[in-house]
Motif scaffolding. Structure first.
Motif, mmCIF file in Angstrom:
data_model
loop_
_atom_site.group_PDB
_atom_site.id
_atom_site.type_symbol
_atom_site.label_atom_id
_atom_site.label_comp_id
_atom_site.label_asym_id
_atom_site.label_seq_id
_atom_site.Cartn_x
_atom_site.Cartn_y
_atom_site.Cartn_z
ATOM 1 N N ASP A 113 2.558 53.167 16.355
ATOM 2 C CA ASP A 113 2.936 53.742 17.779
ATOM 3 C C ASP A 113 3.988 54.786 17.168
ATOM 4 O O ASP A 113 4.597 55.325 17.278
ATOM 5 N N LEU A 114 3.854 55.994 18.655
ATOM 6 C CA LEU A 114 3.997 56.644 19.104
ATOM 7 C C LEU A 114 5.660 56.534 19.414
ATOM 8 O O LEU A 114 6.550 57.434 19.646
ATOM 9 N N THR A 115 6.284 55.856 20.603
ATOM 10 C CA THR A 115 7.305 55.687 20.567
ATOM 11 C C THR A 115 8.056 55.613 19.705
ATOM 12 O O THR A 115 9.487 56.027 19.334
ATOM 13 N N CYS A 116 7.520 54.604 18.914
ATOM 14 C CA CYS A 116 8.809 54.210 17.398
ATOM 15 C C CYS A 116 9.328 55.054 16.930
ATOM 16 O O CYS A 116 9.994 55.761 16.320
ATOM 17 N N ALA A 117 7.438 56.623 16.443
ATOM 18 C CA ALA A 117 8.036 57.354 15.665
ATOM 19 C C ALA A 117 8.668 58.474 16.782
ATOM 20 O O ALA A 117 9.644 58.605 16.031
ATOM 21 N N LEU A 149 4.329 43.110 18.757
ATOM 22 C CA LEU A 149 5.265 43.077 19.269
ATOM 23 C C LEU A 149 5.753 43.426 20.950
ATOM 24 O O LEU A 149 4.767 44.796 20.946
ATOM 25 N N ASP A 150 6.059 42.672 21.669
ATOM 26 C CA ASP A 150 6.323 43.683 23.392
ATOM 27 C C ASP A 150 7.295 44.466 23.903
ATOM 28 O O ASP A 150 8.012 44.815 22.624
ATOM 29 N N PRO A 151 6.492 45.674 24.719
ATOM 30 C CA PRO A 151 7.639 46.862 24.658
ATOM 31 C C PRO A 151 9.036 46.531 24.516
ATOM 32 O O PRO A 151 9.726 47.384 23.377
ATOM 33 N N ILE A 152 9.972 45.510 25.009
ATOM 34 C CA ILE A 152 10.935 45.274 24.911
ATOM 35 C C ILE A 152 11.468 45.421 23.728
ATOM 36 O O ILE A 152 12.774 45.700 23.177
ATOM 37 N N THR A 153 10.908 43.923 23.174
ATOM 38 C CA THR A 153 11.266 44.059 21.530
ATOM 39 C C THR A 153 10.793 44.739 20.702
ATOM 40 O O THR A 153 12.205 45.452 19.479
ATOM 41 N N CYS A 154 10.064 45.792 20.889
ATOM 42 C CA CYS A 154 9.857 47.304 20.171
ATOM 43 C C CYS A 154 10.726 48.453 20.713
ATOM 44 O O CYS A 154 11.450 48.517 19.439
ATOM 45 N N SER A 208 11.043 33.799 17.004
ATOM 46 C CA SER A 208 10.292 34.527 17.745
ATOM 47 C C SER A 208 9.335 35.281 16.207
ATOM 48 O O SER A 208 10.131 35.536 16.305
ATOM 49 N N GLY A 209 8.643 36.395 17.229
ATOM 50 C CA GLY A 209 8.208 37.466 16.166
ATOM 51 C C GLY A 209 8.906 38.250 16.037
ATOM 52 O O GLY A 209 9.401 38.931 15.098
ATOM 53 N N GLY A 210 9.845 39.112 16.938
ATOM 54 C CA GLY A 210 10.418 40.324 17.107
ATOM 55 C C GLY A 210 12.004 39.646 16.014
ATOM 56 O O GLY A 210 12.385 39.838 15.370
ATOM 57 N N GLN A 211 12.066 38.299 16.022
ATOM 58 C CA GLN A 211 13.510 37.377 15.156
ATOM 59 C C GLN A 211 13.002 37.277 13.949
ATOM 60 O O GLN A 211 13.509 37.724 12.761
#
Lengths: 250, 265
Positions: A202-206, A173-178, A144-147
């Motif tokens: 992505d400010l959440t990632c930041a 990626l979807d929010p959970i995988t993010c 998958s993308g996350g993997q």
């Protein structure tokens, strides 16, 4: 005084008539996670590609671990690259190789006299650290993308880099995988004692991964500092709109 | 009439510029291959893997087309020879045609389509998905790992495939001759080997080396320089085939001149 592992001074880069970086200054201190934010096409990826010598600047200076990147010959540049891990936006796993072969690829080319057992141990260890030991014999197309992102990060970790450069680690990626990837970045930072630059919009990632933010606006860093300083009390309309867009205001 | 260049002039000028820039890039690419091929690290394992991909995986297609070429060429040549009562010359005629021209040419054209396009597409997709950059940042020379290995493999394997095609085409010709003229296998091959000379085989092998090099280097060049995402990958594969085929015909023409020169000595 904190040790600066990356020093960028008056960095200028253009592609034809398109002026991407117009005099960027940056210091990355040992042990910190610096998040570089900016709109698509603002030159974030260009900045880190110059740091590993994938692109060459038009003007300015980029010193990584005390070495001026553009002045290094190919042997010295490769020596420096071994100390830098680069996680690509689309993971860039080698399609024709299994996960094991992907991870072995940098290892067998850069670490001499490694026995098969040692090689297997290193591969399994690093795969375990990203929680994907079970995928060892799979092909990238089966992941998958996350993997794929995690395996991409694992491939860079196998040489135990001092600096990690993440190019859009949560893109697509979807929010959970993010969130999983964000946690992995923090985990890598702790386990491998790396210093990181995280390129994202992505400010959440930041917020989750960054100790310090730097926002690229019109080819220069328009705002730098802690997340709250840069965004929550932002006065610059461009930075404010960036924040408002990410955390949809009621 | 003013001396100002018109839009049409500018377009033509741009095209000429692009042509010469492309030519210079191709020259640099070939020069880099010859520079890198001699120095370590030598990627033997990858060369062997590519030889397998290029050689072994092409066998079914080459076998089928080689056999058909032998059968069809024999059938097409028979009426002309029978007009002079010279059908007994069929083995000699076919062997000369197959060894000197048809074997190398058919093999090279098929390989340009199969191998050239696959190299162009594979390297092109690696380029657009940043796999080549990933190799570079992991301190591996992607040119050496991807280009040098593939060009060497195709340069070595095309002559081997040509020998195989010659054999299969002659086998096809034998089947046709056997059922029509009732010629035995040994008689057929005695006539075949009587008709061809050392120079025929040598020139065939030498030009096959050039064909193999051309297929490999063109495929790699087009793939390595592909841009514009998946559209660029398709274009790289397509132009690798077209360019390789065009160059193969030019090389065939040149090799004919060189061989004829040696034949006259």
């Amino acid at each position: 005084m904190r040790e600066s592992v990356v020093q960028v001074r008056n960095l200028i880069k253009s592609f034809g008539d398109l002026h991407v970086l117009k005099g960027v200054d940056l210091d990355l201190y040992r042990g910190e996670n610096l998040v570089v934010l900016g709109k698509s096409g603002s030159g974030k990826s260009v900045l880190i590609k110059i740091m590993v010598g994938l692109l060459t600047q038009d003007e300015g200076s980029v010193k990584v671990l005390g070495k001026e990147v553009k002045d290094l010959n190919s042997r010295k540049l490769n020596e420096l690259r071994l100390k830098i891990g680069f996680s690509f936006q689309a993971s860039a796993l080698y399609d024709s190789m299994t996960v094991r072969e992907n991870l072995e690829f940098p290892l067998v080319r850069n670490v001499k006299n490694l026995s098969k057992e040692e090689k297997d141990k290193k591969v399994e260890e690093v795969l375990d650290s990203v929680g994907l030991l079970q995928t060892i014999n799979q092909m990238p197309s089966e992941l998958s993308g996350g993997q794929r992102k995690r395996i991409g990060i694992a491939r860079t970790l196998i040489l135990k880099p001092e600096i990690m450069l993440y190019d859009e680690p949560t893109a697509g990626l979807d929010p959970i995988t993010c969130m999983d990837i964000n946690n992995l970045i923090n985990q890598v930072n702790e386990m491998y004692k790396t210093t990181s630059i995280i390129i994202t919009h992505d400010l959440t990632c930041a917020k989750v991964t960054g100790d310090r933010m730097a926002v690229l606006l019109d080819g220069v860093f328009g705002a730098t500092g802690k997340f709250e300083e840069v965004f929550e009390y932002a006065e610059d309309g461009r930075v404010k709109s960036f924040y408002d867009y990410n955390f949809i205001k009621q | 009439m003013s001396g100002e260049p018109t839009n049409k002039d500018k377009v033509i000028s741009k095209r000429i510029d692009r042509f010469f820039i492309g030519l210079e890039r191709a020259y640099d690419f070939v020069k880099r291959f010859f520079k890198e091929v001699w120095f370590p690290p030598y990627e033997f394992k990858e060369v062997i893997r590519q030889c397998y991909q290029i050689g072994y995986n092409s066998l079914p297609l080459i076998s089928l087309t080689g056999f058909i070429v032998g059968v069809v060429f024999t059938n097409q040549s028979r009426p002309s020879l029978s007009e002079f009562g010279a059908t007994s010359w069929l083995p000699a005629l076919i062997s000369i045609a197959v060894v000197r021209a048809m074997g190398p040419l058919v093999t090279a054209l098929i390989a340009a389509g199969k191998v050239g396009s696959s190299i162009g597409a594979e390297i092109g997709s690696m380029k657009v998905t940043e796999q080549i950059d990933a190799m570079e940042v992991s301190a591996t020379n992607p040119f050496k790992f991807l280009v040098v290995t593939r060009v060497l493999a195709s340069t070595f394997m095309i002559p081997v495939l040509v020998l195989y095609t010659d054999f299969v085409a002659l086998l096809g010709a034998f089947v046709n001759v056997h059922f029509n003229e009732l010629v035995s296998l040994s008689t057929f091959f005695v006539q075949v080997f009587d008709a061809i000379s050392f120079l025929d085989i040598t020139s065939s092998m030498v030009k096959s080396l050039f064909f193999g090099f051309t297929i490999g280097i063109v495929g790699c060049y087009k793939g390595y320089n592909s841009t514009k995402g998946t559209e660029g990958v398709g274009k790289a594969a397509n132009s690798a085939v077209v360019m390789a085929m065009f160059l193969i015909f030019i090389e065939e023409l040149l090799s004919l001149q060189v061989t004829n020169f040696f034949r006259q000595l």
